[in-house]
Design an enzyme around this catalytic site. Structure first.
Site, mmCIF file in Angstrom:
data_model
loop_
_atom_site.group_PDB
_atom_site.id
_atom_site.type_symbol
_atom_site.label_atom_id
_atom_site.label_comp_id
_atom_site.label_asym_id
_atom_site.label_seq_id
_atom_site.Cartn_x
_atom_site.Cartn_y
_atom_site.Cartn_z
ATOM 1 N N CYS A 1 39.788 17.044 59.647
ATOM 2 C CA CYS A 1 40.663 18.169 59.337
ATOM 3 C C CYS A 1 41.040 18.200 57.859
ATOM 4 O O CYS A 1 40.787 17.263 57.119
ATOM 5 C CB CYS A 1 41.931 18.088 60.164
ATOM 6 S SG CYS A 1 41.637 17.962 61.923
ATOM 7 N N GLY B 1 37.457 22.084 58.506
ATOM 8 C CA GLY B 1 37.805 22.441 59.872
ATOM 9 C C GLY B 1 37.868 23.938 60.046
ATOM 10 O O GLY B 1 38.521 24.625 59.257
ATOM 11 N N ASN C 1 45.325 14.474 59.528
ATOM 12 C CA ASN C 1 43.863 14.306 59.490
ATOM 13 C C ASN C 1 43.557 12.860 59.812
ATOM 14 O O ASN C 1 44.085 11.965 59.166
ATOM 15 C CB ASN C 1 43.317 14.670 58.101
ATOM 16 C CG ASN C 1 41.848 14.298 57.914
ATOM 17 O OD1 ASN C 1 41.425 13.985 56.817
ATOM 18 N ND2 ASN C 1 41.074 14.320 58.973
ATOM 19 N N GLY C 2 42.726 12.652 60.809
ATOM 20 C CA GLY C 2 42.352 11.291 61.180
ATOM 21 C C GLY C 2 42.383 11.119 62.681
ATOM 22 O O GLY C 2 42.419 12.101 63.428
ATOM 23 N N CYS D 1 36.427 6.417 54.159
ATOM 24 C CA CYS D 1 35.251 6.849 54.924
ATOM 25 C C CYS D 1 34.127 7.245 53.969
ATOM 26 O O CYS D 1 34.255 8.177 53.184
ATOM 27 C CB CYS D 1 35.637 8.046 55.788
ATOM 28 S SG CYS D 1 34.239 8.900 56.527
ATOM 29 N N TYR E 1 28.930 13.891 53.241
ATOM 30 C CA TYR E 1 28.919 15.252 53.781
ATOM 31 C C TYR E 1 30.239 16.006 53.703
ATOM 32 O O TYR E 1 30.284 17.167 53.331
ATOM 33 C CB TYR E 1 28.455 15.203 55.248
ATOM 34 C CG TYR E 1 28.616 16.521 55.976
ATOM 35 C CD1 TYR E 1 27.693 17.543 55.799
ATOM 36 C CD2 TYR E 1 29.706 16.741 56.808
ATOM 37 C CE1 TYR E 1 27.850 18.767 56.449
ATOM 38 C CE2 TYR E 1 29.866 17.957 57.462
ATOM 39 C CZ TYR E 1 28.947 18.966 57.278
ATOM 40 O OH TYR E 1 29.106 20.156 57.905
ATOM 41 N N SER F 1 25.044 21.518 51.771
ATOM 42 C CA SER F 1 25.577 20.185 51.484
ATOM 43 C C SER F 1 24.555 19.227 50.884
ATOM 44 O O SER F 1 24.928 18.270 50.215
ATOM 45 C CB SER F 1 26.195 19.584 52.750
ATOM 46 O OG SER F 1 25.281 19.658 53.818
ATOM 47 N N ASP G 1 17.847 16.235 53.308
ATOM 48 C CA ASP G 1 19.125 16.534 53.960
ATOM 49 C C ASP G 1 20.077 15.374 53.707
ATOM 50 O O ASP G 1 19.650 14.272 53.386
ATOM 51 C CB ASP G 1 18.962 16.795 55.457
ATOM 52 C CG ASP G 1 20.115 17.666 55.997
ATOM 53 O OD1 ASP G 1 21.069 17.940 55.224
ATOM 54 O OD2 ASP G 1 20.057 18.067 57.164
ATOM 55 N N ASP G 2 21.378 15.651 53.849
ATOM 56 C CA ASP G 2 22.364 14.605 53.543
ATOM 57 C C ASP G 2 22.525 13.615 54.678
ATOM 58 O O ASP G 2 22.897 12.470 54.462
ATOM 59 C CB ASP G 2 23.722 15.236 53.197
ATOM 60 C CG ASP G 2 24.189 16.170 54.286
ATOM 61 O OD1 ASP G 2 24.786 15.695 55.264
ATOM 62 O OD2 ASP G 2 23.931 17.389 54.168
ATOM 63 N N CYS H 1 31.979 6.681 65.622
ATOM 64 C CA CYS H 1 33.176 6.633 64.788
ATOM 65 C C CYS H 1 34.395 6.925 65.657
ATOM 66 O O CYS H 1 34.387 7.856 66.451
ATOM 67 C CB CYS H 1 33.093 7.658 63.666
ATOM 68 S SG CYS H 1 34.583 7.671 62.641
ATOM 69 N N CYS I 1 34.586 2.395 54.345
ATOM 70 C CA CYS I 1 34.219 2.204 55.742
ATOM 71 C C CYS I 1 32.788 2.703 55.904
ATOM 72 O O CYS I 1 32.501 3.871 55.653
ATOM 73 C CB CYS I 1 35.142 2.973 56.680
ATOM 74 S SG CYS I 1 34.617 2.840 58.412
HETATM 75 P P1 5GP Z 1 22.638 16.805 63.157
HETATM 76 O O1 5GP Z 1 22.058 18.162 63.253
HETATM 77 O O2 5GP Z 1 21.613 15.730 62.928
HETATM 78 O O3 5GP Z 1 23.542 16.485 64.295
HETATM 79 O O4 5GP Z 1 23.645 16.777 61.902
HETATM 80 C C1 5GP Z 1 23.171 16.652 60.595
HETATM 81 C C2 5GP Z 1 23.295 17.940 59.851
HETATM 82 O O5 5GP Z 1 24.593 18.501 60.046
HETATM 83 C C3 5GP Z 1 23.144 17.786 58.368
HETATM 84 O O6 5GP Z 1 22.515 18.962 57.879
HETATM 85 C C4 5GP Z 1 24.573 17.681 57.828
HETATM 86 O O7 5GP Z 1 24.698 18.384 56.597
HETATM 87 C C5 5GP Z 1 25.402 18.316 58.899
HETATM 88 N N1 5GP Z 1 26.528 17.486 59.345
HETATM 89 C C6 5GP Z 1 26.717 16.161 59.206
HETATM 90 N N2 5GP Z 1 27.879 15.774 59.764
HETATM 91 C C7 5GP Z 1 28.440 16.879 60.288
HETATM 92 C C8 5GP Z 1 29.679 17.133 60.983
HETATM 93 O O8 5GP Z 1 30.481 16.236 61.233
HETATM 94 N N3 5GP Z 1 29.913 18.435 61.333
HETATM 95 C C9 5GP Z 1 29.043 19.443 61.060
HETATM 96 N N4 5GP Z 1 29.342 20.688 61.442
HETATM 97 N N5 5GP Z 1 27.886 19.237 60.416
HETATM 98 C C10 5GP Z 1 27.585 17.976 60.034
HETATM 99 MG MG MG Z 2 23.652 20.304 56.371
#
Ligand code: 5GP
Ligand code: MG
Length: 496
Positions: free
Chosen positions: A14, A41, A115-116, A265, A271, A312, A374-375, A411, A465
């Site tokens: 959040c 969020g 948040n947390g 974190c 991300y 991202s 991708d990140d 997590c 973390c």
């Molecule tokens: P995946 O599709 O593998 O579940 O998530 C990875 C992709 O979603 C990456 O493109 C990343 O930028 C994005 N992403 C990573 N963590 C999160 C998250 O906590 N929430 C959302 N909405 N996107 C995420």
């Molecule tokens: Mg992404």
């Protein structure tokens, strides 16, 4: 609802915000602050204000701009405010779980934005219920609010005659008492009649920073990007374990609990945080670029173009390009008007969401060998369809490079990945994932490589973390939280 949180993963990443600024339209400034924190969020948003006499609040489901308008902003009077944007992964997110929580206490209004994720929320909640406190929602954030409403000591002694507010500032005493009992992650902004308080858990798991206006007034926010948006300047982070008070006397600092170890974190760098935010003195964009460079050094590949998954992964893709010398270009266009709330409810809808969200830029891709950066890969829902999309768009080869290590561990500290089984890298090794996503090659950034990229500018002064990547948790996690079937065993029955 909490049962949904644990079914699909904890809800929060959040955004929280707080402001003390007499003479300014604090509700409107909070609105703009939350607008800048929207990426943290999209499920719900809310603001609570105080004019020193009365408190006012409005919250609702959806994006900040969907929740607020002139009609509901202008009644939010006062000179101090807190605000919240809430992340939710489930369709069943309820407005009753929207924040901030605002209640009336013997010492006036109390509003809390959190948040947390508290890892001992269940125990704390049980303590409240046993002492006769009724709760209207199932979030740990309401538990926090109710704990702060009672004098310091009442929850530990169970005897209200011992529970006196011994400190000159009763709210500091109460927040400190909460910190002694809480385990897990919390960055809090707290509204009282005359002051805003900010508090951060002793590990500093979630970010929180302070700012001020050049001509008076103070701000606390999850990320510094919100300060720029409203014309405030960055002062410093709220220290892990610190309680800060923002009022007419300025910013006062109190020790909530001595911090012995820092564990921000690391996924904030990967991300969550906005690229223009500063964490630990570093601009996120720069760190992500460095991660991309490191990735190129560790996992080079012969290719014609580097493409990042917008938005991202763009900085990491640029970094990869700089280090490898392979030109960076855009390969997919992202529709920025698709609300995340719309695509998130379940995995099937997420899949459809990819096609609504991205289109290939055929002109750039035709017959090209592509490095697709991708990140992160979490569940694996995004990258597979994107590889397919690039091939349909004419790419001759697609080599996937990920600027973080495989996410193998759940997590419990505020990120939406709470069970092993939802994590693709827990199920499959890298070659298995490569086959699943049909990439020509796949490589992840190493854990030491990522940590180095982040810590380079920190001289090893910080700790992070890395639990989702390393399995190395900074706090002890109750055994039952690792039970993949716990939602059935525990939450549905107990909290149903
Ligand atoms: P995946 O599709 O593998 O579940 O998530 C990875 C992709 O979603 C990456 O493109 C990343 O930028 C994005 N992403 C990573 N963590 C999160 C998250 O906590 N929430 C959302 N909405 N996107 C995420
Ligand atoms: Mg992404």
């Amino acid at each position: 609802m909490i049962e949904n949180r644990y079914k699909k993963g904890p809800r929060e990443e959040c955004g929280v915000f707080g402001i003390y600024a007499p003479g300014r339209d604090v509700a409107r400034l909070t609105f703009f602050g939350l607008y800048a924190l929207q990426h943290r969020g999209q499920a719900s948003a809310g603001i609570a204000t105080s004019d020193g006499r009365m408190a006012y609040t409005h919250k609702g489901m959806g994006l900040v701009t969907q929740v607020f308008n002139e009609d509901n902003l202008s009644p939010l009077q006062g000179h101090l405010a807190v605000g919240h944007t809430r992340y939710s992964t489930t369709g069943a997110s309820h407005v009753r779980n929207a924040q901030p929580y605002l209640i009336e206490t013997i010492h006036g209004p109390l509003g809390v934005a959190h948040n947390g994720n508290l890892t001992n929320a269940l125990t704390l909640r049980q303590t409240l219920l046993e002492r006769g406190v009724g709760l209207s929602s199932t979030t740990d954030s309401e538990v926090i609010t109710q704990m702060l409403a009672a004098p310091a000591g009442i929850w530990t002694n169970g005897n209200s005659s011992h529970a006196i507010d011994s400190e000159p500032d009763r709210w500091v005493a109460r927040i400190r008492a909460f910190i002694q009992m809480a385990e897990g992650a919390y960055s809090l902004t707290i509204l009282t009649r005359n002051a805003i308080y900010a508090a951060r858990d002793p590990l500093g798991l979630r970010p929180l920073c302070l700012g001020k206006f050049p001509d008076g007034g103070y701000v606390v926010t999850s990320e510094s990007c919100a300060l720029l948006t409203i014309g405030a300047e960055y002062l410093r982070e709220v220290n892990p374990g610190e309680i800060a008070r923002l009022d007419q006397y300025g910013i006062a600092s109190f020790v909530g609990q001595e911090s012995t170890k820092k564990a921000l974190c690391i996924f904030e760098y990967v991300y969550f945080a906005r690229p223009d935010s500063t964490l630990e003195g570093q601009v996120i964009h720069t760190v992500r670029q460095q991660m991309g460079r490191q990735l190129a050094a560790e996992s080079p590949v012969e290719a014609d173009i580097v493409v990042g998954v917008p938005d991202s992964a763009t900085p990491a893709a640029i970094g990869y390009s700089m280090k490898s010398g392979i030109p960076y270009t855009e390969g997919v266009t992202k529709n920025r008007y698709i609300g995340r709330t719309f695509i998130e409810p379940d995995d099937k809808l997420r899949q459809i969401g990819i096609n609504l969200k991205y289109n290939p830029l055929t002109a750039n891709l035709q017959d090209k060998r592509v490095v697709l950066v991708d990140d992160s890969i979490v569940r694996g829902n995004t990258i597979g369809p994107l590889v397919e999309l690039l091939r349909e768009g004419g790419a001759a080869e697609v080599h996937v490079r990920v600027s973080s290590p495989p996410v193998r561990h759940p997590c419990f500290m505020g990120v939406d990945m709470a069970t092993h089984r939802q994590l693709i890298a827990h199920q499959l090794d890298t070659e298995g994932i490569r086959q699943r996503i049909d990439a020509d090659s796949l490589a992840y950034l190493s854990l030491p490589g990522m940590v180095n990229a982040i810590q380079e500018a920190l001289d090893g002064k910080s700790g992070h973390c890395t639990a989702c990547f390393s399995g190395d948790y900074p706090i002890s996690i109750p055994e039952w939280l690792f039970d993949e079937n716990r939602e059935k065993l525990i939450f549905e029955e107990m909290w149903g």
